[in-house]
Design an enzyme around this catalytic site. Structure first.
Site, PDB file in Angstrom:
ATOM      1  N   GLU A  69       8.296   2.200  -5.341  1.00 17.22           N
ATOM      2  CA  GLU A  69       8.189   1.792  -3.907  1.00 17.22           C
ATOM      3  C   GLU A  69       8.292   3.158  -3.328  1.00 17.22           C
ATOM      4  OE1 GLU A  69       7.762  -0.334  -2.082  1.00 17.22           O
ATOM      5  OE2 GLU A  69       8.775  -2.491  -2.630  1.00 17.22           O
ATOM      6  N   ASP A 116      14.071  -1.365   2.454  1.00 13.50           N
ATOM      7  CA  ASP A 116      14.621  -1.642   3.786  1.00 13.50           C
ATOM      8  C   ASP A 116      15.887  -2.793   3.546  1.00 13.50           C
ATOM      9  OD1 ASP A 116      13.321  -0.005   5.969  1.00 13.50           O
ATOM     10  OD2 ASP A 116      11.502  -1.050   5.550  1.00 13.50           O
ATOM     11  N   LYS A 130       0.799  -1.203   0.021  1.00 18.83           N
ATOM     12  CA  LYS A 130      -0.087   0.234   0.073  1.00 18.83           C
ATOM     13  C   LYS A 130       0.757   1.280  -0.025  1.00 18.83           C
ATOM     14  CE  LYS A 130      -3.659  -2.177   2.899  1.00 18.83           C
ATOM     15  NZ  LYS A 130      -4.170  -2.368   4.187  1.00 18.83           N
TER      16      LYS A 130
END
Length: 179
Positions: free
Chosen positions: A98, A102, A42
């Site tokens: 994106e 990470d 999301k």
């Protein structure tokens, strides 16, 4: 939300300025090519919407949702597609959009999955990269900001499905997540 935030790392103005620069880079790279933006749900909703509005070249848009988490808070190591693309990407130039990268583990799996579908190219664009958190080697063609390995929220990034709507990127005060 004011007392929940510890500090602002990237302001709304900085995000907007960098979005324009990123869009110019993407326009130059994909001029005259069939470009498909693939947002990863999301978190990438804000990034992809704003980025697409800054592009001058035509492009398509589609969405995927993937998860490498089971019922807990640590990765299960198994990636599953929750929502797949609606369109065929064969011979198309795919730009994965994106919010944050990470460790890169799930994204690395996603790149491999998309490349197996026969696109002309698969590249990555992210608003935030945390280089100190990387566990895999990823070739990222367009990066908004490199940030330290802190837990961040805002501009699509959430904590317990809250704070995505903030127009900036910041860190939470410890009392929020230490409960």
């Amino acid at each position: 939300m004011g007392q929940d935030l510890e500090k602002i790392l990237v302001t709304e103005e900085q995000i907007k300025a960098r979005q324009r620069e990123m869009a110019a880079e993407i326009d130059a790279t994909y001029a005259g090519k069939d470009l498909l933006l693939v947002g990863v749900l999301k978190g990438a909703v804000m990034v992809m919407a704003d980025l697409a509005r800054e592009l001058h070249n035509p492009c398509g848009m589609d969405w995927m949702a993937v998860s490498s988490y089971g019922a807990g808070t640590t990765s299960s190591g198994v990636v599953r597609i929750i929502k797949d693309l609606d369109c065929d990407i064969k011979d198309r130039n795919v730009l994965i959009v994106e919010d944050v990268i990470d460790s890169g583990l799930t994204l690395s799996w996603l790149v491999g999955n998309l490349k197996s579908r026969g696109p002309a190219s698969v590249e990555i664009c992210t608003m935030v990269r945390k280089p100190l958190a990387f566990d895999v080697e990823l070739d990222i063609s367009c990066v908004g900001f490199d940030l330290p390995n802190e837990f961040i929220v805002g501009y699509g990034l959430d904590y317990a499905e809250h704070y995505r709507n903030l127009p900036f990127i910041g860190t939470l005060a410890p009392h929020v997540y230490q409960g």
